[in-house]
Design a protein around this motif. Structure first.
Motif, PDB file in Angstrom:
ATOM      1  N   ASN A  20      -7.913  10.024  -4.806  1.00 31.74           N
ATOM      2  CA  ASN A  20      -8.106  10.322  -6.219  1.00 31.74           C
ATOM      3  C   ASN A  20      -8.960   9.247  -6.895  1.00 31.74           C
TER       4      ASN A  20
ATOM      5  N   VAL B 102       2.372   1.676  -3.459  1.00 33.23           N
ATOM      6  CA  VAL B 102       1.376   2.198  -4.408  1.00 33.23           C
ATOM      7  C   VAL B 102       1.292   3.716  -4.283  1.00 33.23           C
ATOM      8  N   GLU B 103       1.329   4.206  -3.063  1.00 33.58           N
ATOM      9  CA  GLU B 103       1.304   5.666  -2.839  1.00 33.58           C
ATOM     10  C   GLU B 103       2.607   6.307  -3.324  1.00 33.58           C
ATOM     11  N   ARG B 104       3.732   5.680  -3.033  1.00 29.68           N
ATOM     12  CA  ARG B 104       5.045   6.212  -3.411  1.00 29.68           C
ATOM     13  C   ARG B 104       5.228   6.288  -4.930  1.00 29.68           C
TER      14      ARG B 104
ATOM     15  N   SER C 208      -8.182   5.573  -1.766  1.00 29.29           N
ATOM     16  CA  SER C 208      -7.309   6.689  -2.148  1.00 29.29           C
ATOM     17  C   SER C 208      -8.154   7.933  -2.383  1.00 29.29           C
TER      18      SER C 208
ATOM     19  N   LYS D  93       0.838  -1.202   0.000  1.00 29.20           N
ATOM     20  CA  LYS D  93       0.000   0.000   0.000  1.00 29.20           C
ATOM     21  C   LYS D  93       0.871   1.250   0.000  1.00 29.20           C
ATOM     22  N   ALA D  94       1.922   1.228   0.811  1.00 26.52           N
ATOM     23  CA  ALA D  94       2.845   2.372   0.848  1.00 26.52           C
ATOM     24  C   ALA D  94       3.550   2.546  -0.497  1.00 26.52           C
TER      25      ALA D  94
ATOM     26  N   TYR E 298      -0.653  -6.455  -2.003  1.00 24.04           N
ATOM     27  CA  TYR E 298      -1.660  -5.470  -1.644  1.00 24.04           C
ATOM     28  C   TYR E 298      -2.828  -5.487  -2.624  1.00 24.04           C
TER      29      TYR E 298
ATOM     30  N   GLY F 206       2.839   6.598  -7.032  1.00 29.11           N
ATOM     31  CA  GLY F 206       1.819   7.476  -7.600  1.00 29.11           C
ATOM     32  C   GLY F 206       0.793   6.769  -8.463  1.00 29.11           C
ATOM     33  N   CYS F 207       0.470   5.543  -8.137  1.00 31.94           N
ATOM     34  CA  CYS F 207      -0.458   4.754  -8.948  1.00 31.94           C
ATOM     35  C   CYS F 207      -1.843   5.403  -9.081  1.00 31.94           C
ATOM     36  N   ALA F 208      -2.256   6.153  -8.052  1.00 29.55           N
ATOM     37  CA  ALA F 208      -3.574   6.788  -8.078  1.00 29.55           C
ATOM     38  C   ALA F 208      -3.659   7.921  -9.097  1.00 29.55           C
TER      39      ALA F 208
END
Length: 121
Positions: free
Chosen positions: A55, A39-41, A53, A36-37, A116, A43-45
């Motif tokens: 977005n 995915v945020e790092r 998320s 999950k971290a 994840y 910038g998948c969103a």
């Protein structure tokens, strides 16, 4: 203990797990929390809708929920943990026509992200 008793014991122990939990657990070394971290790092969103998320309006790429229920990864690979990891590492190498860029995802990050994604429903 007989083979039948062993089999029944295994069923009892595994029965409470959902399909996504079983698939996620099959990814050796993958950790959904680290995924999950990651995915945020990465910038998948920015391109994908991801449950939880901020977005949710992203629609450049497909939404990233119910991955475990899909037949294919990237529309070209059978949906297995190894295929998802391969896709995450270098999508254009798998399908040169994809719009998903190679983000330089490491092997470990790909395992974590795959773990994840398989938990998202």
């Amino acid at each position: 203990m007989t083979a039948r008793m062993t089999f029944l014991l295994c069923l009892i122990l595994v029965a409470p797990l959902t399909t996504t939990e079983v698939v996620s657990a099959q990814i050796a070394g993958g950790d959904p929390k680290r995924g999950k971290a990651a995915v945020e790092r990465y910038g998948c969103a920015a391109c994908h809708a991801i449950p939880g998320s901020a977005n949710q309006g992203s629609n450049v790429g497909p939404p990233l929920y119910k991955i475990a229920r899909r037949a294919y990864v990237g529309g070209v690979l059978p949906n297995t943990p190894d295929s998802l990891i391969r896709w995450l590492r270098n999508p254009p190498q798998v399908d040169p026509r994809t719009t998903m860029p190679n983000l330089g995802v490491s092997e470990m990050d790909a395992k974590d992200i795959a773990s994840y994604l398989y938990t998202l429903d």
